[in-house]
Design a protein around this motif. Structure first.
Motif, PDB file in Angstrom:
ATOM      1  N   ALA A 299      -6.968   0.428  -7.278  1.00 16.19           N
ATOM      2  CA  ALA A 299      -5.718  -0.108  -7.849  1.00 16.19           C
ATOM      3  C   ALA A 299      -4.570   0.876  -7.754  1.00 16.19           C
ATOM      4  O   ALA A 299      -3.413   0.476  -7.613  1.00 16.19           O
ATOM      5  N   ASN A 300      -4.854   2.182  -7.791  1.00 14.21           N
ATOM      6  CA  ASN A 300      -3.760   3.164  -7.761  1.00 14.21           C
ATOM      7  C   ASN A 300      -3.277   3.476  -6.357  1.00 14.21           C
ATOM      8  O   ASN A 300      -2.459   4.362  -6.170  1.00 14.21           O
ATOM      9  N   TYR A 301      -3.811   2.766  -5.365  1.00 12.92           N
ATOM     10  CA  TYR A 301      -3.342   2.961  -3.988  1.00 12.92           C
ATOM     11  C   TYR A 301      -2.238   1.986  -3.620  1.00 12.92           C
ATOM     12  O   TYR A 301      -1.744   2.030  -2.501  1.00 12.92           O
TER      13      TYR A 301
ATOM     14  N   ALA B 100       0.832  -1.198   0.000  1.00 14.84           N
ATOM     15  CA  ALA B 100       0.000   0.000   0.000  1.00 14.84           C
ATOM     16  C   ALA B 100       0.869   1.252   0.000  1.00 14.84           C
ATOM     17  O   ALA B 100       1.819   1.366   0.769  1.00 14.84           O
ATOM     18  N   LEU B 101       0.539   2.202  -0.886  1.00 14.43           N
ATOM     19  CA  LEU B 101       1.248   3.488  -0.940  1.00 14.43           C
ATOM     20  C   LEU B 101       0.603   4.522  -0.019  1.00 14.43           C
ATOM     21  O   LEU B 101       1.279   5.413   0.477  1.00 14.43           O
TER      22      LEU B 101
ATOM     23  N   THR C 218      -9.727  -2.193   4.203  1.00 14.89           N
ATOM     24  CA  THR C 218      -9.162  -1.045   4.911  1.00 14.89           C
ATOM     25  C   THR C 218      -7.709  -1.371   5.238  1.00 14.89           C
ATOM     26  O   THR C 218      -7.412  -2.438   5.782  1.00 14.89           O
ATOM     27  N   PHE C 219      -6.774  -0.469   4.916  1.00 21.75           N
ATOM     28  CA  PHE C 219      -5.356  -0.729   5.170  1.00 21.75           C
ATOM     29  C   PHE C 219      -4.623   0.581   5.361  1.00 21.75           C
ATOM     30  O   PHE C 219      -5.161   1.664   5.123  1.00 21.75           O
ATOM     31  N   LYS C 220      -3.387   0.458   5.808  1.00 24.35           N
ATOM     32  CA  LYS C 220      -2.501   1.600   6.047  1.00 24.35           C
ATOM     33  C   LYS C 220      -1.363   1.587   5.031  1.00 24.35           C
ATOM     34  O   LYS C 220      -1.043   0.539   4.466  1.00 24.35           O
ATOM     35  N   ALA C 221      -0.767   2.757   4.834  1.00 19.44           N
ATOM     36  CA  ALA C 221       0.390   2.840   3.935  1.00 19.44           C
ATOM     37  C   ALA C 221       1.510   1.946   4.451  1.00 19.44           C
ATOM     38  O   ALA C 221       1.861   1.988   5.616  1.00 19.44           O
ATOM     39  N   GLY C 222       2.072   1.115   3.557  1.00 24.68           N
ATOM     40  CA  GLY C 222       3.137   0.195   3.932  1.00 24.68           C
ATOM     41  C   GLY C 222       2.639  -1.225   4.170  1.00 24.68           C
ATOM     42  O   GLY C 222       3.444  -2.158   4.199  1.00 24.68           O
ATOM     43  N   ASP C 223       1.328  -1.423   4.374  1.00 22.65           N
ATOM     44  CA  ASP C 223       0.794  -2.774   4.559  1.00 22.65           C
ATOM     45  C   ASP C 223       0.958  -3.579   3.271  1.00 22.65           C
ATOM     46  O   ASP C 223       0.893  -3.041   2.154  1.00 22.65           O
TER      47      ASP C 223
END
Length: 511
Positions: free
Chosen positions: A504-506, A458-459, A471-476
């Motif tokens: 998809a762009n995340y 994830a960016l 639902t996720f955080k950046a780096g997951d």
């Protein structure tokens, strides 16, 4: 002095090198040289740690601010100029890591190897070179030190004889002044004085002779001491020259101003910043986000009848595709409100089968008869021959579908995947005619796509807005298990096993 010569040495108060035992400072310099090697290695090691820490901090700073700049509102050439500071930090960080590697891999190791070759430890402690220096000075000083001890002994004897002579003369003088002077006593005192004078004269002669002999040994003593001293001067000279050479190498490694790569970094930084053009940035923003953007302005359109009919059919098809896409990808399932099967006929039968209808009590009943000759696609009941032929061709091109209720293969007349019946209209959008359970999912019985498993990271942070979104955080890290659809959504699985959709762009693929 130490060893067997301790008894032959005497304590002196003079600080001269030529005094007995004062060569110890030269011997101690050998031990000091070894200790200085350790101190210099520690100094280089600490500087290497500082270089590494600085390089890591520069690199982290550059990466953090690069993300801030990329996500921020800055744009155009000024964004590139600002980002060039991060590039400079990353490049300089690499150079400082090279400095750290040079200090530890070259300078520190070179000093360590030289120390091992120059100073050799003994089993009983200390260094071989220290013992050699002490033995050399002690051997050169031994004859002169022994003769010096004799001189000191003769000097003490002479001084003692002089004191006895003076004491005897004083007694004789006092005896003469006494009134009751005994001639016999006076004679003994006089003989004592003469004897002391003779003893003082003898000790004086021996004292003077010892000094003469010591003076004769002094030149040889000085020559021997000079030879030993020069030997360890050369040893110290090697250490000093080596330290100078090593420090110069350390300077070369630390001085990045002489490194052409370091100079190129700042030349590039200066050129990038100098290339910033405010007019170009403002022009770009005007073209992409301002009045310079293209616009499809409304225009008058005169539609003829053939155009209108094709527009109507195209609108129906587009609406059907959008409906299926929405239901399959983003639609929310609803409770079944009844199923209506339309346009189903047995394969090979000439007569069309009328649609089944479900009443309010849930009982499926035969449909009402459709008047002969009526057109199910025409709201006013009329349709020209050209349109009727087009519909028949569309129905014939549709492959047979399977009836989910009877399990038989039947012909379902559809246009672009949507079943058309005499009762079909633009308002019938509440249920999917191909759904067996009436939940509005037209792809439920379609064959599954090939298995896909791509690790992604994830960016940015994302919080799911629907129940079927992740639902996720950046780096997951998660696993992509479905290709991106035309609306930009992918299907994925989190590490915990949860499956759902995400933009998809995340994310980005993990290389």
């Amino acid at each position: 002095m130490s060893g067997s010569y301790d008894g032959s040495m005497i304590d002196v108060s003079s600080d001269s090198f030529w005094e007995v035992g004062n060569y110890k400072r030269t011997v101690k310099r050998v031990d000091d040289g070894n200790r200085l090697c350790n101190d210099l290695m520690t100094c280089v090691h600490e500087r290497a740690r500082i270089e590494k820490s600085y390089a890591q901090q520069l690199n982290e700073w550059g990466k953090r601010w690069r993300q801030v700049i990329e996500k921020g509102p800055q744009y155009g050439m000024l964004e590139r100029a600002w980002s060039s500071l991060c590039t400079e930090a990353e490049k300089v960080s690499e150079l400082h890591m090279e400095v750290k590697a040079a200090l530890m891999g070259e300078d520190h190791e070179k000093l360590k190897n030289w120390q091992r070759d120059a100073y050799h430890k003994q089993m009983i402690g200390g260094f071989k070179e220290t013992k050699e220096a002490d033995d050399g000075f002690r051997k050169a000083q031994k004859p002169w030190a022994k003769k010096l001890k004799e001189v000191e002994t003769m000097k003490k004897s002479y001084h003692s004889a002089c004191k006895e002579e003076k004491l005897a003369a004083s007694r004789e003088t006092n005896s003469k002044l006494e009134s009751n002077n005994n001639p016999e006593t006076q004679k003994k005192l006089q003989e004592k004085v003469e004897k002391c004078q003779q003893e003082a004269q003898k000790t004086k002669e021996r004292y003077e002779k010892s000094l003469e002999e010591l003076d004769k040994l002094t030149p040889q003593y000085m020559e021997n001491m000079e030879q030993v001293f020069e030997q360890w001067q050369q040893f110290e000279d090697k250490r000093i020259r080596f330290f100078k050479e090593l420090l110069m190498e350390v300077k070369q490694h630390l001085d990045l101003s002489t490194n052409h790569r370091f100079q190129a970094i700042y030349h590039t930084l200066e050129d990038t910043i100098a290339a910033t053009d405010a007019d170009e940035d403002l022009k770009w923003f005007r073209s992409n986000h301002g009045p310079g953007m293209p616009m499809n302005w409304p225009q008058f359109e005169n539609l003829d009848w053939s155009h209108a009919r094709s527009f109507k059919r195209r609108s129906i098809v587009d609406w059907s595709i959008d409906l299926n896409r929405t239901l399959s990808r983003r639609g929310t399932k609803r409770p079944s409100e009844g199923v209506t099967l339309t346009g189903i006929s047995q394969t090979g039968a000439d007569q069309p089968v009328q649609p089944l209808e479900t009443n309010d009590s849930g009982v499926t009943a035969p449909p009402k008869a459709t008047p002969a000759g009526s057109n199910p696609f025409d709201e006013d009941g009329g349709q020209d021959e050209e349109e009727r032929e087009a519909q028949v061709e569309a129905v014939e091109e549709t492959p047979p579908a399977r009836n989910h209720i009877s399990g038989k293969t039947q012909d379902v007349k559809t246009v672009s995947g949507v079943a058309r019946t005499p009762d079909w209209s633009d308002e019938d959008t509440t249920a999917n005619p191909f759904s067996a359970n009436g939940d509005g999912n037209p792809f439920e019985d379609e064959p599954t796509s090939p298995v896909l498993s791509v690790p992604v990271r994830a960016l940015y942070d994302y919080e799911g807005q629907e129940q079927d979104e992740l639902t996720f955080k950046a780096g997951d890290e998660l696993t992509k298990i479905g290709e991106e659809d035309d609306q930009g959504w992918c299907k994925g699985r989190l590490k915990g096993g949860q499956i759902g959709l995400y933009p998809a762009n995340y994310v980005e693929d993990i290389q």
